[in-house]
Design a protein around this motif. Structure first.
Motif, PDB file in Angstrom:
ATOM      1  N   ALA A   1       1.146  -1.224   0.036  1.00  0.00           N
ATOM      2  CA  ALA A   1       0.000   0.167   0.063  1.00  0.00           C
ATOM      3  C   ALA A   1       0.751   1.275   0.054  1.00  0.00           C
ATOM      4  O   ALA A   1       1.027   1.260   0.492  1.00  0.00           O
ATOM      5  CB  ALA A   1      -1.015  -0.164   0.965  1.00  0.00           C
TER       6      ALA A   1
ATOM      7  N   LYS B   1       1.849   5.269  -1.252  1.00  0.00           N
ATOM      8  CA  LYS B   1       1.277   6.385  -1.062  1.00  0.00           C
ATOM      9  C   LYS B   1       2.323   7.290  -2.569  1.00  0.00           C
ATOM     10  O   LYS B   1       3.008   7.142  -2.859  1.00  0.00           O
ATOM     11  CB  LYS B   1       1.640   7.517   0.344  1.00  0.00           C
TER      12      LYS B   1
ATOM     13  N   THR C   1      -3.693   4.242  -8.963  1.00  0.00           N
ATOM     14  CA  THR C   1      -4.743   4.151  -8.968  1.00  0.00           C
ATOM     15  C   THR C   1      -5.678   3.412  -7.142  1.00  0.00           C
ATOM     16  O   THR C   1      -5.071   3.098  -6.933  1.00  0.00           O
ATOM     17  CB  THR C   1      -5.546   3.480 -10.256  1.00  0.00           C
ATOM     18  N   THR C   2      -6.970   2.405  -7.759  1.00  0.00           N
ATOM     19  CA  THR C   2      -7.902   1.565  -6.822  1.00  0.00           C
ATOM     20  C   THR C   2      -6.883   0.450  -6.414  1.00  0.00           C
ATOM     21  O   THR C   2      -7.114  -0.261  -6.218  1.00  0.00           O
ATOM     22  CB  THR C   2      -9.086   1.472  -6.331  1.00  0.00           C
ATOM     23  N   ASP C   3      -6.873   0.322  -7.759  1.00  0.00           N
ATOM     24  CA  ASP C   3      -6.627  -1.490  -8.375  1.00  0.00           C
ATOM     25  C   ASP C   3      -4.952  -1.795  -8.275  1.00  0.00           C
ATOM     26  O   ASP C   3      -4.271  -2.327  -8.367  1.00  0.00           O
ATOM     27  CB  ASP C   3      -7.416  -2.101  -9.172  1.00  0.00           C
ATOM     28  N   GLN C   4      -4.221  -0.732  -9.281  1.00  0.00           N
ATOM     29  CA  GLN C   4      -2.780  -0.822  -9.508  1.00  0.00           C
ATOM     30  C   GLN C   4      -1.911   0.730  -9.013  1.00  0.00           C
ATOM     31  O   GLN C   4      -2.379   1.630  -9.203  1.00  0.00           O
ATOM     32  CB  GLN C   4      -3.217  -0.495 -11.351  1.00  0.00           C
TER      33      GLN C   4
ATOM     34  N   ASP D   1      -0.475  -5.053  -9.363  1.00  0.00           N
ATOM     35  CA  ASP D   1      -1.495  -5.230  -8.737  1.00  0.00           C
ATOM     36  C   ASP D   1      -1.901  -4.688  -7.216  1.00  0.00           C
ATOM     37  O   ASP D   1      -1.285  -5.749  -6.523  1.00  0.00           O
ATOM     38  CB  ASP D   1      -2.575  -6.618  -9.412  1.00  0.00           C
TER      39      ASP D   1
ATOM     40  N   GLU E   1      -3.914  -5.645  -5.596  1.00  0.00           N
ATOM     41  CA  GLU E   1      -5.410  -6.473  -4.920  1.00  0.00           C
ATOM     42  C   GLU E   1      -4.283  -7.613  -4.362  1.00  0.00           C
ATOM     43  O   GLU E   1      -4.330  -8.020  -3.288  1.00  0.00           O
ATOM     44  CB  GLU E   1      -6.224  -6.830  -5.224  1.00  0.00           C
TER      45      GLU E   1
END
Length: 731
Positions: free
Chosen positions: A28, A30, A69-72, A116, A118
């Motif tokens: 995760a 930043k 982004t939210t997924d990559q 990715d 996730e």
């Protein structure tokens, strides 16, 4: 050969990207975040036909989050300094024209890594608009996933629970059935170990993860992969160390050859020390106020001198937070990394030196930058020695155990005949040295503790300490034909907190000479005895070896004559006294020397007793000079403080009229402008005059003397007895 070349090219590209998840750890990062990594990798490539190629590389890289982004997440990789070796071919990015052009281009372009968020899986790497996955498929076909997934990510491609002893099984880096275990957890980090797969397609590793963000802090991974390409089977065995750049750690990995990696190291039997001698005085650790900066092409090293002999322990020295400056005093803005330190005894004198390498970590040619560096400032911390000794006495089952002073040691027979295993754990940075009883010789191997998977060889196992939850823990395998009755152990330990921390300036050789604040290295003017003072105390020297010398000094000698009474001859030549002056150097002071008139012979025997007279028209004596020495820099002598009427143009002129004495009354030499220049009587004064108009004495003068002339003549007479001709038995 073509296939091997392709694989090595792929591995080189992968190296450029080398560099990894709070109830769970997940990658995760930043936006805008950066991490600097160091990577070291050794690869052995073999074919089913027995061909073998060795590839090693180490590099520095910066990973920057450029798109989130939210997924990559997209990471831009900025390659830094790189060194690699393929067989007998070595290259460095820091040396002009040393690295292949294709790799230079790749360094300039950098690369972009897409992950990715996730799953943590690597999606692709792009360099100069080209997809690495696509390139691999073009070169090697569709079955490239497990090779592609060997690209080192700055994260583990799996979500990790932060409970100690938590386990899971998954596919990791393209290898199936990999078991992962959390071995340690603290407020900021999570330690994991993983292993799995089957022969020909397996891996084993350890990693330390940032608990909040999932970035890898350190990882050590060994993999064994087989690939069949165009009917040929390729075996790739690789060990890679990835770590965020921190001072005091080495970016290093040995070349690991499978057939040599389990070799035994022979150790001679010898007794342990009766007593551990330890230095406790900071003045002896920081023996000199400054350190030395040494340059070698693109390499830099920092060294600090200690007043300690080889038997004395000084503890640990750390050198960190370095900053470089040019000769004008301006800071050179370039990233750099100081390695761990190494302390060794010097061959002469009771001295030790501690050294650390200073790596400039940016890409491109670095030689010009190195040449500009005049000095480096760095923090130096001293951790005093707290080592101690203990003895392991084996029972009738050849076992022993020790658990005191924060150390636990177990000794037991291993599964191999005549091999004993010593497991060690202790405080951070502890280590041990073993000696078998009765000076018994033995062989050793070093291994990881806890044990690594059995398919790893000794070198691969030993490297796992880099990411271990207990990096000081290790095992020693001892091989000996006869079971030892006891084992003596020295536990090498330093204080957990620094006793002294200070900033030290490390000067290059040129900067040392030019800086008035740096005490020059002591160098004496004469190798042998210096001229007598006052002159009337002079006596003939060397008579016992058949030589007669009056060391008078240049100013006095030119007013003096000596005679041998009665006269003598050697080989038909009359013996006379003549000036012996070596214009090339200051090895000996100017003297009157007895020699044949042709100057060929200067040693004489069987002349019996003779009288020597010495007459000088005037007397030269050395008197205190009216020159005030600085309290802080006494080695700096303004040229303007010397008597202008003395007509000084050469070093010979200067040192025949002035002399600079240390506290032991020995005559000190001068520091030259040019490095390693020989000082000679005919050396021009401008060659020892620094830009600020000063002389720099080679050492610390306690006094300055000037020659004084009086009209008082000198008349002396000496009775001497020449020796007999030496015989072979006497020699």
């Amino acid at each position: 050969m073509r296939l091997l070349s392709i694989l090595v090219s792929v591995l080189s590209l992968l190296m450029l990207s080398a560099c990894t998840d709070n109830s769970s750890v997940k990658f995760a990062p930043k936006a805008g975040e950066k991490r600097d990594y160091r990577t070291a990798q050794t690869v052995e490539i073999t074919t089913d036909k027995g061909r073998n190629e060795q590839f090693t590389a180490k590099n520095y890289s910066t990973f920057e989050v450029t798109d989130l982004t939210t997924d990559q997440v997209k990471l831009h990789i900025i390659p830094g300094r790189m060194e690699a070796s393929l067989g007998t071919y070595d290259f460095r990015s820091s040396i002009p024209d040393d690295m292949p052009q294709a790799m230079q281009d790749a360094q300039v372009a950098g690369a972009d890594m897409t992950i990715d968020l996730e799953s943590g899986q690597l999606i692709d790497i792009n360099s100069s608009g080209e997809s690495l996955k696509k390139q691999l498929k073009q070169l090697l076909g569709d079955k490239i996933d497990n090779l592609f997934e060997q690209v080192s990510q700055p994260n583990l491609p799996i979500t990790v629970n932060t409970e100690q002893d938590w386990q899971t099984q998954s596919t990791l880096f393209g290898v199936h059935d990999v078991s992962l275990t959390v071995t340690k957890v603290d407020d900021s980090r999570v330690w994991v170990t993983y292993q799995g797969g089957s022969e020909g397609h397996r891996l084993a590793g350890l990693a330390i993860l940032d608990r909040k963000t999932g970035w890898i802090e350190k990882q050590v991974q060994t993999s064994e992969l087989e690939h069949t390409v165009k009917g040929k089977t390729i075996h790739i065995r690789s060990t890679q160390i990835i770590a965020q750049v921190r001072d005091g750690e080495d970016n290093y990995i040995p070349k690991i050859h499978a057939q040599w990696a389990n070799h035994w190291i022979d150790l001679e039997g010898f007794s342990p020390p009766n007593k551990l001698l330890k230095k406790a005085d900071p003045k002896q650790i920081f023996y000199k106020p400054n350190g030395t900066l040494t340059k070698d092409e693109d390499k830099l090293s920092l060294s600090l001198l200690h007043a300690a002999d080889k038997r004395e322990r000084i503890g640990d020295i750390e050198i960190f937070a370095a900053h470089a400056f040019d000769f004008a005093g301006n800071e050179i803005d370039t990233p750099m990394h100081t390695t761990s330190t190494f302390t060794r005894s010097l061959p002469t004198g009771k001295r030790k030196t501690t050294e650390a390498q200073l790596q400039l970590t940016s890409s491109g040619v670095l030689i010009d930058t190195v040449e500009k560096i005049a000095k480096v400032t760095a923090k130096v911390a001293w951790y005093p020695d707290e080592s101690f000794t203990l003895r392991l006495t084996l029972d009738d089952k050849h076992r022993a155990h020790y658990a005191e002073n924060g150390v636990e040691i177990d000794l037991k027979p291993s599964e191999q005949d005549n091999v004993y295993e010593v497991s060690f754990s202790g405080q951070p940075k502890d280590s041990m040295v073993t000696r078998l009883g009765e000076r018994q010789a033995y062989q050793v191997q070093f291994r990881a503790n806890p044990p690594a998977p059995k398919w790893l060889n000794a070198q691969e196992s030993n490297l796992r300490f880099e990411a271990s939850p207990n990096p000081e823990a290790h095992r020693i395998l001892i091989k000996t034909d006869t079971p030892p009755s006891y084992v003596d152990v020295v536990v090498q330990r330093s204080a957990s907190e620094a006793k002294v921390e200070r900033e030290v300036t490390f000067y290059s050789a040129q900067a040392q000479r030019f800086s008035p604040n740096v005490q020059p290295q002591t160098k004496y003017l004469f190798d042998s005895d210096q001229p007598a003072n006052p002159i009337p105390t002079v006596k003939p020297q060397g008579v016992e070896r058949g030589q007669v010398l009056f060391p008078l000094g240049a100013e006095q000698a030119k007013t003096c004559q000596a005679s041998l009474i009665p006269e003598a001859q050697e080989a038909g030549r009359t013996l006379i006294f003549a000036l012996n002056q070596t214009p090339e150097n200051f090895t000996h002071p100017v003297a009157l020397k007895l020699q044949t008139e042709d100057g060929v012979r200067e040693y004489f025997y069987q002349l019996g007793e003779r009288n020597i007279t010495l007459h000088c028209d005037s007397t030269r004596t050395w008197q205190p000079a009216n020159i005030a020495l600085s309290d802080t820099t006494p080695w700096v002598i303004p040229l303007a403080s010397l008597d202008k009427e003395k007509q000084l143009s050469t070093v010979g002129d200067l040192l025949s009229k002035y002399r600079f004495l240390d506290e032991n009354k020995r005559i000190l030499s001068l520091t030259t402008l040019a490095e390693n220049a020989e000082l000679a009587p005919q050396t021009l004064l401008e060659d020892v005059t620094f830009p600020d108009g000063t002389l720099r004495i080679a050492g610390v003068p306690a006094s300055v003397q000037v020659i004084s002339i009086t009209p008082t003549p000198i008349d002396q007479s000496f009775n001497v007895a020449f020796p007999e001709l030496p015989t072979e038995s006497a020699q």
